[in-house]
Design an enzyme around this catalytic site. Structure first.
Site, PDB file in Angstrom:
ATOM      1  N   CYS A   1       0.867  -1.175   0.000  1.00  0.00           N
ATOM      2  CA  CYS A   1       0.000   0.000   0.000  1.00  0.00           C
ATOM      3  C   CYS A   1       0.908   1.230   0.000  1.00  0.00           C
ATOM      4  O   CYS A   1       2.110   1.122  -0.186  1.00  0.00           O
ATOM      5  CB  CYS A   1      -0.952  -0.026   1.194  1.00  0.00           C
ATOM      6  SG  CYS A   1      -0.105  -0.059   2.791  1.00  0.00           S
ATOM      7  N   THR A   2       0.333   2.412   0.222  1.00  0.00           N
ATOM      8  CA  THR A   2       1.100   3.645   0.056  1.00  0.00           C
ATOM      9  C   THR A   2       2.322   3.706   0.966  1.00  0.00           C
ATOM     10  O   THR A   2       3.443   3.882   0.509  1.00  0.00           O
ATOM     11  CB  THR A   2       0.196   4.865   0.342  1.00  0.00           C
ATOM     12  OG1 THR A   2      -1.020   4.697  -0.376  1.00  0.00           O
ATOM     13  CG2 THR A   2       0.880   6.153  -0.069  1.00  0.00           C
TER      14      THR A   2
END
Ligand SMILES: [Zn+2]
Ligand SMILES: [Zn+2]
Length: 317
Positions: free
Chosen positions: A194-195
């Protein structure tokens, strides 16, 4: 004697954005909220900080000296000593305001009672991989990348050949995992990303407890991977971010993988559906954005639209 003006060169302040989280039991998140709000406010920082009984997750921007002071003070608080931190370009102006809140969860999976956190972080999560360890794993065996973000974020950038669950918000992941749709991955080697890594901490623990056998998570997320390998590794495209920047690139040769939802041209630009009520994010190139309102599929089909609005800032649902 002629009068000469003397100009003292004032250093131009350099601004930065910091992305951070740590999972740690907090006995009194509301007291931490008041302290964090006062600290960030006194330093002129803007951004978003979420606290829960399980830790903290946030992003703040400001002048680099102020952000560093915030970080030093924050890490002096023993539970936040191991705060995971990523720096990127940007500043306070990339956020509309400072918001510091207490919620049931620091990332909204809708499963606060499933998450177990102790002094070492999330209990039962996927094995953490540094960017280097990820490359070693990929060289050693077949790996399935699982995008742990909202589907729209993947439209402008993702790991090569990643599978992307069709979720509009993080809250939909539990139903997605329980649907059986991903059961074929239970015997595969899966790497979630994810980010900045915070969503994978929870997602990977939800997967492990549902019988996924070999779950890894990319520690520090795409942000840290991009610092290490830029656009010369396994990542392709731009990284969507939840502030006014919209997205970030890791080099001058980032691939453009997004396609304008109106004309099909390659672009990394995203904006809200023009319907005021709608939070759908769409890939829209600059020329198309300038020409007309741009609606998501359901709103275009219904023909029933409210007033258009300027491209806004989505919240990390
Ligand atoms: Zn276009
Ligand atoms: Zn819409």
């Amino acid at each position: 004697m002629p009068c000469r003006a003397v100009h003292y060169a004032r250093p131009v302040p350099v601004s930065r954005i910091v992305l951070f989280y740590v999972f740690v039991p907090l006995a009194d998140p509301d007291a931490v909220r008041l302290w964090q709000r006062d600290l960030a406010e006194s330093l002129g920082l803007r951004g978003r900080v979420l606290l829960s009984p399980h830790g903290v997750n946030g992003t703040l921007g400001g002048e680099v000296s102020d952000v560093k002071r915030w970080l030093r003070k924050t890490r002096e608080y023993a539970p936040f000593r191991d705060l995971d931190v990523k720096w990127s370009d940007g500043g306070a102006d990339d956020f509309p305001r400072l918001s510091v809140k207490v919620r049931d969860e620091v990332v909204t999976f809708g499963a606060p009672d499933e998450l177990v956190v102790d002094g070492s972080g999330v209990v039962g999560g996927g094995t953490r991989l540094t960017p280097e360890e990820l490359h070693e794993l990929v060289a050693r065996e077949d790996v399935v990348f699982l995008d742990g973000r909202n589907e729209f974020e993947s439209r402008i950038g993702r790991f090569r050949d990643a599978v992307v669950p069709d979720v509009a918000t993080t809250r939909e992941f539990v139903a997605e995992l329980d649907s059986g749709r991903w059961d074929h991955l239970k015997d595969e080697t899966v790497v979630t990303y994810c980010t900045g890594g915070v969503r994978c901490e929870v997602l990977s623990s939800l997967m492990v407890s549902r019988g996924f056998g070999r779950v890894y998570q990319l520690d520090g997320g795409v942000a840290r991977y991009g610092e290490r390998y830029g656009d010369d590794g396994l990542w392709e495209g731009s990284l969507y971010v939840f502030d006014r920047r919209g997205s970030v690139e890791f080099s001058d040769h980032a691939a453009v993988v997004g396609r304008c939802s109106v004309c099909g041209e390659a672009t990394s630009r995203m904006q809200n559906c023009s319907d005021l009520q709608c939070r759908e994010q769409l890939v829209v190139c600059e020329p198309c954005a300038g020409r007309d309102v741009v609606l998501c599929d359901p709103h275009r089909a219904s023909g029933d639209r409210t007033l258009p609005r300027a491209p806004g800032v989505a919240s990390p649902a």
